[in-house]
Structures are given as structure tokens and as C-alpha cells.
Design a protein around this motif. Structure first.
Motif, PDB file in Angstrom:
ATOM      1  N   ALA A 169      28.931 -32.294  -5.610  1.00 23.58           N
ATOM      2  CA  ALA A 169      28.782 -33.700  -5.225  1.00 23.58           C
ATOM      3  C   ALA A 169      27.916 -33.858  -3.977  1.00 23.58           C
ATOM      4  CB  ALA A 169      30.162 -34.310  -4.983  1.00 23.58           C
ATOM      5  N   LYS A 170      28.076 -32.935  -3.041  1.00 23.75           N
ATOM      6  CA  LYS A 170      27.391 -33.064  -1.751  1.00 23.75           C
ATOM      7  C   LYS A 170      25.941 -32.599  -1.814  1.00 23.75           C
ATOM      8  CE  LYS A 170      28.609 -30.183   1.475  1.00 23.75           C
ATOM      9  NZ  LYS A 170      29.394 -29.473   2.523  1.00 23.75           N
ATOM     10  N   GLN A 171      25.704 -31.496  -2.537  1.00 18.74           N
ATOM     11  CA  GLN A 171      24.373 -30.886  -2.529  1.00 18.74           C
ATOM     12  C   GLN A 171      23.545 -31.228  -3.769  1.00 18.74           C
ATOM     13  OE1 GLN A 171      23.189 -29.374  -0.004  1.00 18.74           O
ATOM     14  NE2 GLN A 171      24.967 -28.821   1.250  1.00 18.74           N
ATOM     15  N   GLN A 172      24.220 -31.662  -4.845  1.00 15.47           N
ATOM     16  CA  GLN A 172      23.534 -31.955  -6.101  1.00 15.47           C
ATOM     17  C   GLN A 172      22.583 -30.813  -6.504  1.00 15.47           C
ATOM     18  OE1 GLN A 172      21.717 -35.825  -5.472  1.00 15.47           O
ATOM     19  NE2 GLN A 172      23.632 -36.869  -5.921  1.00 15.47           N
ATOM     20  N   PRO A 173      23.127 -29.597  -6.611  1.00 17.03           N
ATOM     21  CA  PRO A 173      22.285 -28.436  -6.929  1.00 17.03           C
ATOM     22  C   PRO A 173      21.770 -28.487  -8.362  1.00 17.03           C
ATOM     23  CG  PRO A 173      24.582 -27.826  -7.023  1.00 17.03           C
ATOM     24  CD  PRO A 173      24.549 -29.235  -6.495  1.00 17.03           C
ATOM     25  N   VAL A 174      20.672 -27.786  -8.610  1.00 18.25           N
ATOM     26  CA  VAL A 174      20.107 -27.692  -9.949  1.00 18.25           C
ATOM     27  C   VAL A 174      19.847 -26.229 -10.275  1.00 18.25           C
ATOM     28  CG1 VAL A 174      19.066 -29.979  -9.886  1.00 18.25           C
ATOM     29  CG2 VAL A 174      17.760 -28.015  -9.049  1.00 18.25           C
ATOM     30  N   ALA A 175      19.534 -25.976 -11.551  1.00 17.59           N
ATOM     31  CA  ALA A 175      19.132 -24.651 -12.027  1.00 17.59           C
ATOM     32  C   ALA A 175      20.145 -23.583 -11.635  1.00 17.59           C
ATOM     33  CB  ALA A 175      17.732 -24.309 -11.531  1.00 17.59           C
ATOM     34  N   VAL A 176      19.679 -22.474 -11.058  1.00 16.48           N
ATOM     35  CA  VAL A 176      20.539 -21.321 -10.822  1.00 16.48           C
ATOM     36  C   VAL A 176      21.626 -21.630  -9.799  1.00 16.48           C
ATOM     37  CG1 VAL A 176      19.143 -20.264  -8.991  1.00 16.48           C
ATOM     38  CG2 VAL A 176      20.564 -18.815 -10.476  1.00 16.48           C
ATOM     39  N   ASP A 177      21.352 -22.508  -8.842  1.00 17.90           N
ATOM     40  CA  ASP A 177      22.377 -22.870  -7.852  1.00 17.90           C
ATOM     41  C   ASP A 177      23.557 -23.561  -8.527  1.00 17.90           C
ATOM     42  OD1 ASP A 177      21.075 -21.804  -5.656  1.00 17.90           O
ATOM     43  OD2 ASP A 177      19.989 -23.660  -5.210  1.00 17.90           O
ATOM     44  N   LEU A 178      23.258 -24.463  -9.449  1.00 20.13           N
ATOM     45  CA  LEU A 178      24.325 -25.148 -10.177  1.00 20.13           C
ATOM     46  C   LEU A 178      25.084 -24.165 -11.060  1.00 20.13           C
ATOM     47  CD1 LEU A 178      25.774 -27.748 -10.950  1.00 20.13           C
ATOM     48  CD2 LEU A 178      24.021 -28.117 -12.705  1.00 20.13           C
ATOM     49  N   ARG A 179      24.366 -23.267 -11.714  1.00 18.36           N
ATOM     50  CA  ARG A 179      25.025 -22.257 -12.559  1.00 18.36           C
ATOM     51  C   ARG A 179      25.956 -21.391 -11.717  1.00 18.36           C
ATOM     52  NH1 ARG A 179      20.036 -21.217 -15.155  1.00 18.36           N
ATOM     53  NH2 ARG A 179      19.949 -19.066 -14.396  1.00 18.36           N
ATOM     54  N   ARG A 180      25.520 -21.033 -10.524  1.00 10.84           N
ATOM     55  CA  ARG A 180      26.352 -20.183  -9.667  1.00 10.84           C
ATOM     56  C   ARG A 180      27.680 -20.872  -9.348  1.00 10.84           C
ATOM     57  NH1 ARG A 180      26.840 -15.994  -6.102  1.00 10.84           N
ATOM     58  NH2 ARG A 180      24.984 -14.980  -6.901  1.00 10.84           N
ATOM     59  N   ILE A 181      27.649 -22.142  -9.064  1.00  9.53           N
ATOM     60  CA  ILE A 181      28.873 -22.868  -8.735  1.00  9.53           C
ATOM     61  C   ILE A 181      29.770 -23.006  -9.958  1.00  9.53           C
ATOM     62  CG2 ILE A 181      29.802 -25.059  -7.903  1.00  9.53           C
ATOM     63  CD1 ILE A 181      27.217 -25.362  -6.240  1.00  9.53           C
ATOM     64  N   ILE A 182      29.167 -23.352 -11.094  1.00 10.82           N
ATOM     65  CA  ILE A 182      29.947 -23.491 -12.332  1.00 10.82           C
ATOM     66  C   ILE A 182      30.560 -22.155 -12.731  1.00 10.82           C
ATOM     67  CG2 ILE A 182      29.774 -23.956 -14.808  1.00 10.82           C
ATOM     68  CD1 ILE A 182      27.662 -26.088 -14.090  1.00 10.82           C
ATOM     69  N   VAL A 183      29.778 -21.098 -12.606  1.00 11.76           N
ATOM     70  CA  VAL A 183      30.269 -19.758 -12.930  1.00 11.76           C
ATOM     71  C   VAL A 183      31.417 -19.370 -11.997  1.00 11.76           C
ATOM     72  CG1 VAL A 183      29.642 -17.313 -12.730  1.00 11.76           C
ATOM     73  CG2 VAL A 183      28.236 -18.847 -14.097  1.00 11.76           C
ATOM     74  N   ALA A 184      31.336 -19.766 -10.744  1.00 13.93           N
ATOM     75  CA  ALA A 184      32.412 -19.471  -9.796  1.00 13.93           C
ATOM     76  C   ALA A 184      33.729 -20.094 -10.253  1.00 13.93           C
ATOM     77  CB  ALA A 184      32.047 -19.982  -8.408  1.00 13.93           C
ATOM     78  N   ILE A 185      33.664 -21.317 -10.761  1.00 11.75           N
ATOM     79  CA  ILE A 185      34.861 -21.985 -11.267  1.00 11.75           C
ATOM     80  C   ILE A 185      35.439 -21.214 -12.451  1.00 11.75           C
ATOM     81  CG2 ILE A 185      35.719 -24.080 -12.399  1.00 11.75           C
ATOM     82  CD1 ILE A 185      33.646 -25.664 -10.774  1.00 11.75           C
ATOM     83  N   LYS A 186      34.570 -20.787 -13.374  1.00 16.32           N
ATOM     84  CA  LYS A 186      35.017 -20.054 -14.555  1.00 16.32           C
ATOM     85  C   LYS A 186      35.611 -18.698 -14.167  1.00 16.32           C
ATOM     86  CE  LYS A 186      31.751 -22.159 -17.809  1.00 16.32           C
ATOM     87  NZ  LYS A 186      32.760 -22.682 -18.754  1.00 16.32           N
ATOM     88  N   ILE A 187      34.961 -18.013 -13.237  1.00 13.62           N
ATOM     89  CA  ILE A 187      35.442 -16.698 -12.809  1.00 13.62           C
ATOM     90  C   ILE A 187      36.793 -16.825 -12.113  1.00 13.62           C
ATOM     91  CG2 ILE A 187      35.025 -14.801 -11.189  1.00 13.62           C
ATOM     92  CD1 ILE A 187      32.064 -15.002 -11.875  1.00 13.62           C
TER      93      ILE A 187
END
Length: 219
Positions: free
Chosen positions: A70-88
């Protein structure tokens, strides 16, 4: 530039939170096996009581990750890294749940002497812990070679699981009176095998992070 540096700091904090959850789950898994071998019912009860900490840590990771999006509105690999962190984080929390299941089986076995040495179960436990450590390193370093190694080690756990179940089935034929304990040892073996599968899921998430596509490493 300042915004990017702040974002990198936030990502490192996210990694640290995941490492804390990983360490907690690994410790719980080790305590559960120790309680089994030592017939330590009190230690097994503590594992069950402490399980809420894993839930809290996972929720903290999820909340922090959502705030980052919400704060950074990341895209591409940055967004994937955050989403992957949730899954992990979810997979790591499930490993802590399996430690609780092992503790419950330990309580059901009670003070009864083990009907057979549990070296295969111990080796499954060792491999699973090594896989977990390796998978977290792979996430931090975005290292596909380490992620692939995790999947290869999972095959070893599967082989040990198959051998353990076969041994327990044979033992049941000659010692039917010990069926309740044999059943619990079978459950424990299954919990460790499933824990290793969740670590392999982590490896799959890392491939998605780096490659941007999904791979099935559990086959």
C-alpha cells in the motif's frame, strides 16, 4: 533515491521477520522430536502452548507485507518478492503446526518405550531442517541452485518416509499389541514428510520470484 533506500530497508525487515518465523518453526520441530525420544510430556505440552507465537509472527509478516504494498506500490520483481514472502510465511507456519502434531502424538504414546529405534524419523527431521535453512537462504539470495537443492533433498525424505512406513507395517504384523504406538509413529513420519513438502513449496515460490513463472518441484 531516498525512497528506494527506505524500501530496501523495509524489505530487509521483512526478511528478518521471516527468519524469526523460520527459526521458531525449526526450533519447535526439534523440540518435538526431542520430546518424543525423551518421553518428555511437559516439553510436548509447551510446544502446543507456544504454537500461537507462530500464528502471531505470520500475521505480523502479512500485515507488514500488505503495508509495504500500500505504501510503496511496488511493481515487477519487488511486488513478487512481497507476495512470495506472504506465501512462504504460510508454509513456514504450517511447519510449526506439524511440530504441534508431533507433540500431540508424543503425548499419546506417553511413557511407553519405543517399539523400534527411530533413526529414519530422526534423519527425516534432520533433512527437513537443513532444507528449511537452505530455502530461507535461497529466498534472501534469490539463489535458484539452493532452491533446486531443496527439491532434491525432498526426494530423500520421501524415500525415508516410504521405508519407515514399510518397517512399521512389518512391525505391526509381529507386534499387533503395539498398534496404537505404531500408528502414532506412522503419523509422526507423515508429519515430517508433509513438513518437507512445505519447504519444497518455498523452493517453488523462489523459482516464481526469480523466473516469474511457476514450477512444480514436488514431483
Amino acid at each position: 533515491m531516498v525512497v528506494r533506500e527506505r524500501f530496501e530497508e523495509d524489505l530487509r525487515e521483512l526478511q528478518n521477520k521471516m527468519l524469526e518465523l523460520g527459526n521458531f518453526s525449526a526450533e519447535a520441530l526439534t523440540k518435538s522430536l526431542d520430546s518424543l525420544e525423551n518421553k518428555d510430556i511437559e516439553a510436548a505440552l509447551e510446544i502446543i502452548e507456544d504454537d500461537t507465537k507462530a500464528d502471531i509472527l505470520e500475521e505480523d509478516i502479512n500485515d507488514f507485507a500488505i503495508l509495504l504494498i500500500a505504501k510503496q506500490q511496488p511493481v515487477a520483481v519487488d511486488l513478487r518478492r512481497i507476495i512470495v514472502a506472504i506465501k512462504i510465511a504460510n508454509d513456514i507456519e504450517r511447519i510449526a503446526d506439524f511440530a504441534v502434531n508431533i507433540a500431540k502424538s508424543t503425548i499419546r504414546i506417553g511413557a511407553e518405550p519405543l517399539v523400534k529405534p527411530i533413526e529414519h524419523i530422526r534423519e527425516m527431521h534432520r533433512l527437513t531442517l537443513e532444507m528449511l535453512t537452505l530455502s530461507l537462504e535461497a529466498f534472501n539470495d534469490e539463489d535458484l541452485s539452493k532452491a533446486k537443492k531443496v527439491a532434491e533433498m525432498d526426494d530423500q525424505v520421501d524415500e525415508l518416509y516410504g521405508q519407515t512406513i514399510q518397517d512399521l507395517l512389518q512391525l505391526n504384523q509381529s507386534n499387533p499389541a503395539h498398534l496404537p504406538q505404531i500408528t502414532q509413529l506412522s503419523f509422526i513420519s507423515r508429519y515430517l514428510e508433509r513438513a518437507a513438502d512445505h519447504v519444497t513449496n518455498i523452493a517453488e515460490h523462489i523459482f516464481y520470484l526469480v523466473k516469474g513463472k511457476r514450477y512444480d518441484l514436488n514431483n
